[in-house]
Design a protein around this motif. Structure first.
Motif, PDB file in Angstrom:
ATOM      1  N   ALA B 133      12.890 -50.603 -53.605  1.00  0.00           N
ATOM      2  CA  ALA B 133      11.717 -51.233 -52.984  1.00  0.00           C
ATOM      3  C   ALA B 133      11.898 -51.343 -51.474  1.00  0.00           C
ATOM      4  O   ALA B 133      10.987 -51.016 -50.695  1.00  0.00           O
ATOM      5  N   LEU B 134      13.090 -51.767 -51.045  1.00  0.00           N
ATOM      6  CA  LEU B 134      13.352 -51.887 -49.602  1.00  0.00           C
ATOM      7  C   LEU B 134      13.233 -50.531 -48.910  1.00  0.00           C
ATOM      8  O   LEU B 134      12.581 -50.390 -47.866  1.00  0.00           O
ATOM      9  N   SER B 135      13.840 -49.521 -49.521  1.00  0.00           N
ATOM     10  CA  SER B 135      13.809 -48.190 -48.934  1.00  0.00           C
ATOM     11  C   SER B 135      12.391 -47.624 -48.930  1.00  0.00           C
ATOM     12  O   SER B 135      11.947 -47.019 -47.941  1.00  0.00           O
ATOM     13  N   ALA B 136      11.665 -47.804 -50.035  1.00  0.00           N
ATOM     14  CA  ALA B 136      10.315 -47.235 -50.143  1.00  0.00           C
ATOM     15  C   ALA B 136       9.372 -47.874 -49.131  1.00  0.00           C
ATOM     16  O   ALA B 136       8.583 -47.188 -48.469  1.00  0.00           O
ATOM     17  N   VAL B 137       9.443 -49.180 -49.003  1.00  0.00           N
ATOM     18  CA  VAL B 137       8.542 -49.864 -48.075  1.00  0.00           C
ATOM     19  C   VAL B 137       8.855 -49.476 -46.629  1.00  0.00           C
ATOM     20  O   VAL B 137       7.955 -49.170 -45.841  1.00  0.00           O
ATOM     21  N   SER B 138      10.156 -49.441 -46.295  1.00  0.00           N
ATOM     22  CA  SER B 138      10.505 -49.074 -44.921  1.00  0.00           C
ATOM     23  C   SER B 138      10.150 -47.621 -44.647  1.00  0.00           C
ATOM     24  O   SER B 138       9.673 -47.271 -43.570  1.00  0.00           O
ATOM     25  N   PHE B 139      10.330 -46.743 -45.654  1.00  0.00           N
ATOM     26  CA  PHE B 139       9.970 -45.340 -45.458  1.00  0.00           C
ATOM     27  C   PHE B 139       8.459 -45.194 -45.259  1.00  0.00           C
ATOM     28  O   PHE B 139       8.001 -44.455 -44.381  1.00  0.00           O
ATOM     29  N   ALA B 140       7.690 -45.889 -46.101  1.00  0.00           N
ATOM     30  CA  ALA B 140       6.228 -45.782 -45.989  1.00  0.00           C
ATOM     31  C   ALA B 140       5.780 -46.249 -44.610  1.00  0.00           C
ATOM     32  O   ALA B 140       4.925 -45.611 -43.964  1.00  0.00           O
ATOM     33  N   PHE B 141       6.379 -47.329 -44.140  1.00  0.00           N
ATOM     34  CA  PHE B 141       6.051 -47.857 -42.815  1.00  0.00           C
ATOM     35  C   PHE B 141       6.370 -46.826 -41.738  1.00  0.00           C
ATOM     36  O   PHE B 141       5.546 -46.496 -40.870  1.00  0.00           O
ATOM     37  N   MET B 142       7.577 -46.259 -41.809  1.00  0.00           N
ATOM     38  CA  MET B 142       7.997 -45.293 -40.801  1.00  0.00           C
ATOM     39  C   MET B 142       7.122 -44.041 -40.865  1.00  0.00           C
ATOM     40  O   MET B 142       6.753 -43.468 -39.834  1.00  0.00           O
ATOM     41  N   THR B 143       6.777 -43.632 -42.071  1.00  0.00           N
ATOM     42  CA  THR B 143       6.037 -42.388 -42.236  1.00  0.00           C
ATOM     43  C   THR B 143       4.655 -42.450 -41.606  1.00  0.00           C
ATOM     44  O   THR B 143       4.235 -41.515 -40.924  1.00  0.00           O
ATOM     45  N   VAL B 144       3.939 -43.533 -41.844  1.00  0.00           N
ATOM     46  CA  VAL B 144       2.592 -43.602 -41.256  1.00  0.00           C
ATOM     47  C   VAL B 144       2.675 -43.721 -39.734  1.00  0.00           C
ATOM     48  O   VAL B 144       1.825 -43.194 -39.021  1.00  0.00           O
ATOM     49  N   LEU B 145       3.725 -44.382 -39.242  1.00  0.00           N
ATOM     50  CA  LEU B 145       3.892 -44.448 -37.793  1.00  0.00           C
ATOM     51  C   LEU B 145       4.200 -43.063 -37.227  1.00  0.00           C
ATOM     52  O   LEU B 145       3.649 -42.648 -36.202  1.00  0.00           O
ATOM     53  N   MET B 146       5.051 -42.334 -37.920  1.00  0.00           N
ATOM     54  CA  MET B 146       5.375 -40.976 -37.483  1.00  0.00           C
ATOM     55  C   MET B 146       4.134 -40.099 -37.504  1.00  0.00           C
ATOM     56  O   MET B 146       3.903 -39.278 -36.614  1.00  0.00           O
ATOM     57  N   SER B 147       3.355 -40.266 -38.542  1.00  0.00           N
ATOM     58  CA  SER B 147       2.132 -39.487 -38.658  1.00  0.00           C
ATOM     59  C   SER B 147       1.189 -39.810 -37.500  1.00  0.00           C
ATOM     60  O   SER B 147       0.544 -38.928 -36.927  1.00  0.00           O
ATOM     61  N   GLY B 148       1.123 -41.087 -37.162  1.00  0.00           N
ATOM     62  CA  GLY B 148       0.293 -41.485 -36.021  1.00  0.00           C
ATOM     63  C   GLY B 148       0.803 -40.889 -34.725  1.00  0.00           C
ATOM     64  O   GLY B 148       0.025 -40.460 -33.869  1.00  0.00           O
ATOM     65  N   VAL B 407      -4.019 -40.944 -44.379  1.00  0.00           N
ATOM     66  CA  VAL B 407      -4.556 -40.309 -43.172  1.00  0.00           C
ATOM     67  C   VAL B 407      -5.293 -41.342 -42.313  1.00  0.00           C
ATOM     68  O   VAL B 407      -5.139 -41.367 -41.082  1.00  0.00           O
ATOM     69  N   LEU B 408      -6.065 -42.192 -42.965  1.00  0.00           N
ATOM     70  CA  LEU B 408      -6.810 -43.206 -42.200  1.00  0.00           C
ATOM     71  C   LEU B 408      -5.854 -44.185 -41.505  1.00  0.00           C
ATOM     72  O   LEU B 408      -6.076 -44.571 -40.351  1.00  0.00           O
ATOM     73  N   ILE B 409      -4.789 -44.576 -42.208  1.00  0.00           N
ATOM     74  CA  ILE B 409      -3.802 -45.459 -41.569  1.00  0.00           C
ATOM     75  C   ILE B 409      -3.158 -44.742 -40.383  1.00  0.00           C
ATOM     76  O   ILE B 409      -2.913 -45.324 -39.323  1.00  0.00           O
ATOM     77  N   SER B 410      -2.892 -43.451 -40.561  1.00  0.00           N
ATOM     78  CA  SER B 410      -2.297 -42.678 -39.469  1.00  0.00           C
ATOM     79  C   SER B 410      -3.235 -42.626 -38.261  1.00  0.00           C
ATOM     80  O   SER B 410      -2.774 -42.701 -37.114  1.00  0.00           O
ATOM     81  N   VAL B 411      -4.516 -42.478 -38.540  1.00  0.00           N
ATOM     82  CA  VAL B 411      -5.492 -42.466 -37.439  1.00  0.00           C
ATOM     83  C   VAL B 411      -5.406 -43.785 -36.675  1.00  0.00           C
ATOM     84  O   VAL B 411      -5.347 -43.807 -35.436  1.00  0.00           O
ATOM     85  N   GLY B 412      -5.355 -44.880 -37.433  1.00  0.00           N
ATOM     86  CA  GLY B 412      -5.237 -46.187 -36.795  1.00  0.00           C
ATOM     87  C   GLY B 412      -3.952 -46.280 -35.979  1.00  0.00           C
ATOM     88  O   GLY B 412      -3.939 -46.808 -34.861  1.00  0.00           O
ATOM     89  N   THR B 413      -2.865 -45.720 -36.550  1.00  0.00           N
ATOM     90  CA  THR B 413      -1.590 -45.745 -35.843  1.00  0.00           C
ATOM     91  C   THR B 413      -1.653 -44.926 -34.563  1.00  0.00           C
ATOM     92  O   THR B 413      -1.083 -45.302 -33.539  1.00  0.00           O
ATOM     93  N   ALA B 414      -2.365 -43.795 -34.628  1.00  0.00           N
ATOM     94  CA  ALA B 414      -2.486 -42.940 -33.434  1.00  0.00           C
ATOM     95  C   ALA B 414      -3.122 -43.721 -32.288  1.00  0.00           C
ATOM     96  O   ALA B 414      -2.666 -43.637 -31.137  1.00  0.00           O
TER      97      ALA B 414
END
Lengths: 76, 567
Positions: B133-148, B407-414
């Motif tokens: 859970a810790l790894s998945a949540v941190s990865f998901a967080f990092m991934t959308v930021l990277m995508s942005g 994708v929408l979260i990534s747009v927001g991150t961008a």
């Protein structure tokens, strides 16, 4: 990789992409060769006509991939 | 000068001709067509999330490499090469090759035989649900930021190069990625990544060829760079004996231990974005060969990324400056070096292909992030924590919806990233937060059977928190850099190297101490997950030239020789 049932390889799509881009670049390069722009509007090393030979290379490579991995050949 | 290059008085660097626009539009049409074509091949969970696990070594290997050829690679590192010289190559050679070979020969057998869907999935098997859970949540967080970050970089380059509206670029690229990943899943992303690999080489290779021709060869280019900057800009190792004798302000220990032993190991062996491509391989030999193939091509990528930056340093008439200065002076920033070199040499058609290569790189990076996010969300967060009783069809639908939402979260991150002064610093900070401690946890889990569930969880948590703490400390008090990076001369990238090293060590120490204080896990629970308790599958009775070990040795030898040549 081939997608079973439809026989279209990823390399076929790459061939199509390189072929179309190659033909377009070759055409644009040949046009510029025949109708050179004014010197102040030319890219650096314009005299090498890189569009012609680079477009030609891409056309050859793309043509080979398209032919070699064509779905019709894969089915054969 | 170039017909297309508008040096001043305009909002863009280049002007695309009709043929260039046709090439760009053709690219968008082709990737969408591939997505539509593959829709019928993404009906089950294995198909949608793992591409049916039927990729050959070549497809998996090129996709593995291409997933990393995003915004950072193309613009960021070309800019870094202009700023720091050939030192930026370390991020391609020692910062990638040893890790890729380690993944292939040591770690991949465990990932593959455990049949996990993801890296957090492996943590679940090895360390239990809390670590996952810790790894998945941190990865998901990092991934959308990277995508942005990818999305922002793409939109920025389109604005600088073509004068396109930044909002238009963000929405066109993100919607295209959303469509083709939603339709075809990971297979669609992988197809487009391999396509992008060829486009990038076709579109970018002319710059170093023509640049070296103009400079009069590598020897003359080194002289030009020495005259305009410093001789240290063309040496990989010679200036790393002290923090103050190289443009990056880093010591060789930071490069070897921080970058080579921790950050790159963490990124290339545990970042699910890239590992997911290998998990889609059709058999164990393909899974081991794929990172080796990726490593072979990775060694060549500096030709189209670092060399253009160095050529810009030696040949461009204008001086490039940091982004923050360029914004004020309306000059050109380091990140503009690649488009500037593109505009310098490429006429109609070639320019379109070069721009398409940039767009393809950005979109593929975004697609990689989105497809990895979708898998981790569905398999490692949604299914275990929210709805564990859904059907396979339900999870595929969840994957499709998650793609759109991601994708929408990534747009927001961008839009959020637009406020950040430096793309590179931002992303490097993220790597240090999550990747280095995760590598410590995974590698201990695979190689040390005494590591316990509690040790894995607390090691990962403390490592991540230590990284965040160090970063925050330096942000609040910049003089703290002398402690974190061991020198007041250290620059931001040097800080990241040491920050990663310390957080990795914190993770390892905490994992070891907590594990030794706890009760060992029974051997039966570790079968297939840890060395010593696992029968490593053979690649089969194949000739020497088909063995992964043989090709890994070849790649390793070339890697050493290249470092000596450019010492």
């Amino acid at each position: 990789m081939t997608t079973p049932g439809r026989s279209a390889s990823i390399w076929f799509f790459i061939g199509i992409s390189l072929l179309v881009n190659g033909v377009l670049i070759l055409g644009a390069g040949l046009y510029e060769y025949a109708h050179p722009p004014a010197p102040e509007l030319q890219v650096v090393l314009f005299r090498l006509h890189s569009g012609v030979w680079w477009g030609g290379l891409l056309t050859l490579l793309g043509g080979f991939y398209t032919w070699h991995y064509a779905p019709s050949r894969a089915r054969d | 000068m170039n017909l297309a290059l508008v040096v001043s008085g305009s909002s863009s660097l280049v002007h695309l001709h009709t043929v260039d626009m046709v090439i760009v539009v053709f690219y968008f049409a082709l990737v969408l067509a591939i997505g539509v074509y593959l829709k019928g091949r993404a009906n089950t969970g294995e198909d949608f999330f793992m591409a049916g696990r039927e990729m050959t070594a070549w497809v998996a290997g090129l996709s593995f490499l291409s997933a990393n050829l995003g915004a950072l690679e193309l613009m960021g590192w070309a800019g870094s090469a202009y700023q720091y010289g050939i030192l930026a190559t370390h991020w391609y050679w020692i910062g990638a090759i040893p890790a890729m070979l380690f993944l292939a020969l040591v770690m991949m057998p465990f990932y593959y035989i455990s049949k996990t869907h993801s890296v957090p999935g492996y943590l679940k098997l090895r360390f239990g649900e809390p670590a996952r859970a810790l790894s998945a949540v941190s990865f998901a967080f990092m991934t959308v930021l990277m995508s942005g970050v990818n999305m922002f970089a793409m939109a920025k380059v389109m604005q600088i190069v073509l004068g396109w509206d930044i909002n238009f670029s963000i929405w066109v690229s993100s919607l295209t990625v959303a469509v083709y990943v939603t339709l075809g899943g990971l297979r669609s992303a992988i197809f487009n990544e391999v396509l992008q690999f060829f486009l990038i080489w076709a579109g970018a290779l002319l710059i170093p060829i023509l640049g070296l021709y103009e400079a009069g060869g590598w020897g003359n280019l080194k002289i030009l760079i020495a005259q305009r900057a410093s001789e240290q800009y063309v040496h990989l190792w010679a200036g790393l004996g002290h923090f103050s004798t190289n443009p990056m302000g880093i010591h060789w220990t930071g490069i070897v231990f921080g970058l080579g032993a921790v950050i790159s190991m963490g990124y290339w062996t545990t970042d699910f974005l890239v590992v997911q491509r290998i998990l889609a391989a059709k058999d164990i030999r393909s899974a081991e060969m794929a990172p080796i193939i990726g490593a072979g091509f990775k060694m060549l990528v500096p030709i189209i990324v670092i060399l253009p930056g160095l050529l810009g340093l030696g040949l461009l008439p204008m001086k490039l400056v940091p982004e923050s200065v360029a914004t004020v002076t309306h000059g050109y920033s380091y990140n503009d070096v690649l488009p500037l070199m593109l505009a310098r040499y490429c006429g109609p058609g070639l320019l379109g292909l070069g721009v398409t290569a940039l767009i393809a790189g950005f979109m593929s990076g975004m697609a990689g992030n989105v497809s990895a996010f979708t898998t981790v969300w569905t398999y490692d967060i949604y299914r275990p924590l929210i709805n564990s009783k859904g059907s396979d069809h339900h999870y595929v639908n969840m994957g499709r919806w998650t793609t759109i939402i991601g994708v929408l979260i990534s747009v927001g991150t961008a839009y959020l990233v637009m406020r950040s002064a430096s793309i590179m610093d931002y992303v490097q900070a993220l790597f240090s937060f999550f990747i280095a401690p995760l590598f410590g946890t995974v590698v201990l889990g695979m190689l040390w059977k005494r590591a316990t569930n509690a040790g894995g969880f607390w090691g990962l948590l403390c490592g991540t928190l230590s990284s965040v703490s160090m970063w925050t400390w330096v942000k609040i008090d910049p003089t703290a850099l002398r402690y974190v990076a061991l020198s007041p001369d250290a620059k931001v990238l040097a800080q990241d190297m040491y920050q990663a090293l310390w957080s990795f060590l914190v993770c390892v120490i905490v994992t070891v101490v907590v594990s030794l204080a706890g009760k060992p896990q029974p051997d039966s629970a570790l079968a297939g997950l840890v060395y010593g308790e696992t029968q490593i599958p053979s690649v089969g009775d194949v000739p020497l030239y088909q063995k992964p070990l043989f090709w890994a040795a070849i790649v390793g030898i070339i890697f050493v020789v290249l470092n000596i040549i450019f010492w």
